[in-house]
Design a protein around this motif. Structure first.
Motif, short mmCIF file in Angstrom:
data_model
loop_
_atom_site.label_atom_id
_atom_site.label_comp_id
_atom_site.label_asym_id
_atom_site.label_seq_id
_atom_site.Cartn_x
_atom_site.Cartn_y
_atom_site.Cartn_z
N ASN A 146 0.83 -1.20 0.00
CA ASN A 146 0.00 0.00 0.00
C ASN A 146 0.87 1.26 0.00
OD1 ASN A 146 -2.70 1.09 0.05
ND2 ASN A 146 -2.17 1.84 2.09
N ALA A 147 1.99 1.22 0.72
CA ALA A 147 2.91 2.37 0.75
C ALA A 147 3.49 2.63 -0.64
CB ALA A 147 4.03 2.13 1.75
N VAL A 148 3.75 1.57 -1.40
CA VAL A 148 4.26 1.74 -2.77
C VAL A 148 3.18 2.40 -3.63
CG1 VAL A 148 5.01 0.53 -4.87
CG2 VAL A 148 5.89 -0.18 -2.64
N VAL A 149 1.94 1.95 -3.48
CA VAL A 149 0.83 2.53 -4.25
C VAL A 149 0.67 4.01 -3.94
CG1 VAL A 149 -1.69 2.50 -4.56
CG2 VAL A 149 -0.43 0.34 -4.48
N GLU A 150 0.78 4.36 -2.67
CA GLU A 150 0.54 5.75 -2.24
C GLU A 150 1.78 6.63 -2.30
OE1 GLU A 150 -1.32 5.50 1.59
OE2 GLU A 150 -3.19 4.75 0.74
N SER A 152 4.87 9.00 -3.21
CA SER A 152 5.10 10.10 -4.15
C SER A 152 6.56 10.11 -4.57
CB SER A 152 4.72 11.43 -3.50
OG SER A 152 5.54 11.65 -2.37
N ALA A 153 7.27 9.05 -4.21
CA ALA A 153 8.71 8.95 -4.53
C ALA A 153 8.90 8.82 -6.03
CB ALA A 153 9.32 7.76 -3.80
N GLU A 154 10.15 8.77 -6.43
CA GLU A 154 10.51 8.74 -7.85
C GLU A 154 10.26 7.40 -8.52
OE1 GLU A 154 11.63 11.27 -9.90
OE2 GLU A 154 10.86 12.40 -8.20
N ILE A 155 9.83 6.40 -7.77
CA ILE A 155 9.63 5.08 -8.38
C ILE A 155 8.59 5.19 -9.50
CG2 ILE A 155 7.84 4.27 -6.81
CD1 ILE A 155 9.51 1.56 -6.85
N THR A 156 8.80 4.43 -10.52
CA THR A 156 7.96 4.55 -11.70
C THR A 156 6.53 4.12 -11.43
OG1 THR A 156 8.45 2.30 -12.42
CG2 THR A 156 9.93 4.03 -13.20
N GLY A 157 5.65 4.54 -12.29
CA GLY A 157 4.26 4.14 -12.22
C GLY A 157 4.10 2.64 -12.35
N THR A 158 5.06 1.99 -13.00
CA THR A 158 4.99 0.54 -13.18
C THR A 158 4.99 -0.17 -11.82
OG1 THR A 158 6.27 0.84 -15.21
CG2 THR A 158 6.06 -1.41 -14.38
N ALA A 159 5.82 0.29 -10.89
CA ALA A 159 5.87 -0.32 -9.56
C ALA A 159 4.56 -0.09 -8.83
CB ALA A 159 7.04 0.25 -8.76
N LYS A 160 4.00 1.10 -8.96
CA LYS A 160 2.72 1.39 -8.32
C LYS A 160 1.61 0.51 -8.89
CE LYS A 160 3.63 6.16 -7.06
NZ LYS A 160 3.08 7.47 -6.87
N THR A 161 1.62 0.36 -10.22
CA THR A 161 0.63 -0.49 -10.88
C THR A 161 0.78 -1.94 -10.42
OG1 THR A 161 0.62 0.97 -12.79
CG2 THR A 161 -0.26 -1.24 -13.13
N LEU A 162 2.02 -2.41 -10.34
CA LEU A 162 2.28 -3.77 -9.88
C LEU A 162 1.75 -3.95 -8.46
CD1 LEU A 162 3.67 -6.59 -10.10
CD2 LEU A 162 5.73 -5.48 -9.22
N ALA A 163 2.08 -3.04 -7.56
CA ALA A 163 1.63 -3.15 -6.18
C ALA A 163 0.10 -3.14 -6.10
CB ALA A 163 2.23 -2.01 -5.35
N MET A 164 -0.54 -2.28 -6.91
CA MET A 164 -2.00 -2.23 -6.93
C MET A 164 -2.59 -3.56 -7.40
SD MET A 164 -4.09 1.12 -8.33
CE MET A 164 -2.63 1.81 -9.01
N ASN A 165 -1.99 -4.13 -8.45
CA ASN A 165 -2.46 -5.42 -8.97
C ASN A 165 -2.29 -6.53 -7.93
OD1 ASN A 165 -3.21 -4.31 -11.42
ND2 ASN A 165 -1.31 -4.87 -12.44
#
Length: 194
Positions: A146-150, A152-165
Protein backbone atom coordinates in the motif's frame (compact mmCIF):
# COMPACT_ATOMS: atom_id res chain seq x y z
CA UNK A 1 34.46 -37.99 12.39
CA UNK A 2 34.51 -37.13 8.68
CA UNK A 3 30.87 -35.98 8.55
CA UNK A 4 31.40 -33.55 11.45
CA UNK A 5 34.53 -32.23 9.76
CA UNK A 6 32.60 -31.62 6.51
CA UNK A 7 29.79 -29.96 8.43
CA UNK A 8 32.21 -27.65 10.26
CA UNK A 9 33.91 -26.81 6.97
CA UNK A 10 30.54 -25.91 5.42
CA UNK A 11 29.68 -23.64 8.35
CA UNK A 12 33.10 -21.95 8.08
CA UNK A 13 32.62 -21.41 4.34
CA UNK A 14 29.14 -19.96 4.94
CA UNK A 15 30.48 -17.63 7.62
CA UNK A 16 33.37 -16.41 5.46
CA UNK A 17 31.09 -15.94 2.45
CA UNK A 18 28.72 -13.96 4.66
CA UNK A 19 31.58 -11.69 5.70
CA UNK A 20 32.50 -11.20 2.02
CA UNK A 21 28.90 -10.20 1.28
CA UNK A 22 29.42 -7.15 3.49
CA UNK A 23 31.65 -5.84 0.70
CA UNK A 24 29.42 -4.86 -2.22
CA UNK A 25 32.18 -5.76 -4.69
CA UNK A 26 31.45 -9.41 -3.91
CA UNK A 27 28.00 -9.04 -5.51
CA UNK A 28 29.60 -7.70 -8.68
CA UNK A 29 31.81 -10.81 -8.97
CA UNK A 30 29.64 -13.28 -10.94
CA UNK A 31 32.14 -16.12 -10.50
CA UNK A 32 32.15 -15.81 -6.73
CA UNK A 33 28.39 -15.33 -6.51
CA UNK A 34 27.88 -18.58 -8.46
CA UNK A 35 28.89 -20.40 -5.25
CA UNK A 36 26.14 -18.84 -3.13
CA UNK A 37 23.27 -21.12 -4.29
CA UNK A 38 25.45 -24.19 -3.70
CA UNK A 39 26.36 -23.07 -0.19
CA UNK A 40 22.73 -22.25 0.64
CA UNK A 41 21.56 -25.58 -0.79
CA UNK A 42 24.07 -27.49 1.38
CA UNK A 43 23.13 -25.52 4.50
CA UNK A 44 19.47 -26.28 3.89
CA UNK A 45 20.13 -29.97 3.14
CA UNK A 46 22.08 -30.31 6.40
CA UNK A 47 19.38 -28.48 8.34
CA UNK A 48 21.48 -25.42 9.17
CA UNK A 49 18.65 -22.97 8.58
CA UNK A 50 20.01 -20.47 11.11
CA UNK A 51 23.37 -20.25 9.30
CA UNK A 52 21.57 -20.06 5.93
CA UNK A 53 19.31 -17.24 7.12
CA UNK A 54 22.27 -15.33 8.53
CA UNK A 55 23.98 -15.58 5.13
CA UNK A 56 20.83 -14.34 3.38
CA UNK A 57 20.48 -11.47 5.87
CA UNK A 58 23.94 -10.31 4.84
CA UNK A 59 22.91 -10.58 1.18
CA UNK A 60 19.68 -8.66 1.90
CA UNK A 61 21.62 -5.88 3.62
CA UNK A 62 22.93 -5.01 0.14
CA UNK A 63 19.39 -3.99 -0.86
CA UNK A 64 20.12 -0.71 0.95
CA UNK A 65 23.26 0.05 -1.07
CA UNK A 66 23.58 3.45 -2.70
CA UNK A 67 24.64 1.65 -5.90
CA UNK A 68 21.62 0.56 -7.98
CA UNK A 69 23.64 -2.23 -9.65
CA UNK A 70 24.51 -3.72 -6.24
CA UNK A 71 20.84 -3.50 -5.15
CA UNK A 72 19.73 -5.15 -8.38
CA UNK A 73 22.21 -8.01 -8.05
CA UNK A 74 21.31 -8.55 -4.39
CA UNK A 75 17.62 -8.67 -5.35
CA UNK A 76 18.28 -11.07 -8.23
CA UNK A 77 20.30 -13.42 -6.03
CA UNK A 78 17.68 -13.29 -3.28
CA UNK A 79 14.83 -13.95 -5.72
CA UNK A 80 16.76 -16.85 -7.31
CA UNK A 81 17.26 -18.42 -3.89
CA UNK A 82 13.79 -17.72 -2.48
CA UNK A 83 12.11 -19.18 -5.57
CA UNK A 84 14.00 -22.47 -5.04
CA UNK A 85 12.87 -22.95 -1.45
CA UNK A 86 9.86 -25.08 -0.51
CA UNK A 87 6.90 -22.95 0.60
CA UNK A 88 7.32 -23.21 4.37
CA UNK A 89 11.07 -22.51 4.24
CA UNK A 90 10.45 -19.58 1.86
CA UNK A 91 7.91 -18.11 4.28
CA UNK A 92 10.31 -18.46 7.23
CA UNK A 93 13.17 -16.87 5.31
CA UNK A 94 11.01 -14.00 4.03
CA UNK A 95 9.87 -13.40 7.62
CA UNK A 96 13.49 -13.27 8.76
CA UNK A 97 14.35 -10.85 5.94
CA UNK A 98 11.09 -8.89 6.13
CA UNK A 99 12.60 -5.68 7.48
CA UNK A 100 15.16 -5.46 4.63
CA UNK A 101 12.67 -6.57 1.96
CA UNK A 102 9.97 -4.12 3.06
CA UNK A 103 12.40 -1.20 3.26
CA UNK A 104 13.68 -2.04 -0.23
CA UNK A 105 10.18 -2.39 -1.72
CA UNK A 106 9.19 0.98 -0.29
CA UNK A 107 12.39 2.83 -1.18
CA UNK A 108 13.69 1.28 -4.41
CA UNK A 109 13.88 3.88 -7.16
CA UNK A 110 14.59 1.55 -10.10
CA UNK A 111 11.84 -0.75 -11.32
CA UNK A 112 13.27 -4.08 -12.51
CA UNK A 113 12.33 -7.69 -13.11
CA UNK A 114 13.95 -8.40 -9.72
CA UNK A 115 11.59 -5.91 -8.07
CA UNK A 116 8.68 -7.66 -9.74
CA UNK A 117 9.91 -11.10 -8.64
CA UNK A 118 10.41 -10.04 -5.01
CA UNK A 119 6.93 -8.44 -5.02
CA UNK A 120 5.48 -11.73 -6.28
CA UNK A 121 7.25 -13.68 -3.53
CA UNK A 122 5.99 -11.22 -0.90
CA UNK A 123 2.46 -11.50 -2.31
CA UNK A 124 2.55 -15.30 -2.03
CA UNK A 125 3.86 -15.19 1.55
CA UNK A 126 1.14 -12.65 2.41
CA UNK A 127 -1.51 -14.89 0.84
CA UNK A 128 -0.24 -17.85 2.91
CA UNK A 129 -0.42 -15.75 6.10
CA UNK A 130 -3.98 -14.67 5.29
CA UNK A 131 -5.06 -18.25 4.51
CA UNK A 132 -3.63 -19.35 7.88
CA UNK A 133 -5.35 -16.43 9.66
CA UNK A 134 -1.98 -14.90 10.59
CA UNK A 135 -3.27 -11.39 10.03
CA UNK A 136 -0.56 -9.55 11.97
CA UNK A 137 2.13 -11.25 9.88
CA UNK A 138 0.28 -10.40 6.64
CA UNK A 139 -0.38 -6.79 7.62
CA UNK A 140 3.24 -5.62 7.37
CA UNK A 141 3.41 -6.78 3.74
CA UNK A 142 -0.01 -5.33 2.89
CA UNK A 143 1.14 -2.02 4.42
CA UNK A 144 4.35 -2.13 2.35
CA UNK A 145 2.47 -2.73 -0.92
CA UNK A 146 0.00 0.00 0.00
CA UNK A 147 2.91 2.37 0.75
CA UNK A 148 4.26 1.74 -2.77
CA UNK A 149 0.83 2.53 -4.25
CA UNK A 150 0.54 5.75 -2.24
CA UNK A 151 4.19 6.79 -2.60
CA UNK A 152 5.10 10.10 -4.15
CA UNK A 153 8.71 8.95 -4.53
CA UNK A 154 10.51 8.74 -7.85
CA UNK A 155 9.63 5.08 -8.38
CA UNK A 156 7.96 4.55 -11.70
CA UNK A 157 4.26 4.14 -12.22
CA UNK A 158 4.99 0.54 -13.18
CA UNK A 159 5.87 -0.32 -9.56
CA UNK A 160 2.72 1.39 -8.32
CA UNK A 161 0.63 -0.49 -10.88
CA UNK A 162 2.28 -3.77 -9.88
CA UNK A 163 1.63 -3.15 -6.18
CA UNK A 164 -2.00 -2.23 -6.93
CA UNK A 165 -2.46 -5.42 -8.97
CA UNK A 166 -0.92 -7.54 -6.22
CA UNK A 167 -3.19 -5.98 -3.61
CA UNK A 168 -6.12 -6.70 -5.92
CA UNK A 169 -5.03 -10.34 -6.23
CA UNK A 170 -4.84 -10.58 -2.44
CA UNK A 171 -8.45 -9.36 -2.25
CA UNK A 172 -9.71 -12.54 -3.95
CA UNK A 173 -13.11 -13.79 -2.70
CA UNK A 174 -11.66 -16.77 -0.78
CA UNK A 175 -9.21 -14.50 1.07
CA UNK A 176 -11.97 -12.03 1.88
CA UNK A 177 -14.12 -14.95 3.15
CA UNK A 178 -11.36 -15.97 5.59
CA UNK A 179 -11.04 -12.40 6.86
CA UNK A 180 -14.82 -11.90 7.15
CA UNK A 181 -15.16 -15.24 8.94
CA UNK A 182 -12.47 -14.21 11.42
CA UNK A 183 -14.04 -10.79 12.01
CA UNK A 184 -17.53 -12.31 12.38
CA UNK A 185 -16.55 -15.07 14.82
CA UNK A 186 -16.99 -14.39 18.55
CA UNK A 187 -13.27 -15.11 19.06
CA UNK A 188 -12.36 -12.65 16.32
CA UNK A 189 -14.51 -9.95 17.94
CA UNK A 190 -12.84 -10.60 21.30
CA UNK A 191 -9.39 -10.41 19.68
CA UNK A 192 -10.30 -7.11 18.04
CA UNK A 193 -11.52 -5.67 21.34
CA UNK A 194 -8.39 -6.77 23.20
Amino acid sequence: DHADEQENKLLQIADKFGIRLQDSRTLLDEGLMAYLPKIVEQLLAQRHQEAMEKLLERLAANLQSGNSDVRSRAARNLADLLERFPGEVRTQVVERLSESLIAWLKNESVFSSEYERICGIVKNVTKDHLAQKQFDAALKYLDALNAVVESSAEITGTAKTLAMNLLGQLAEPETMDVILEEISSPDGVRKAEA
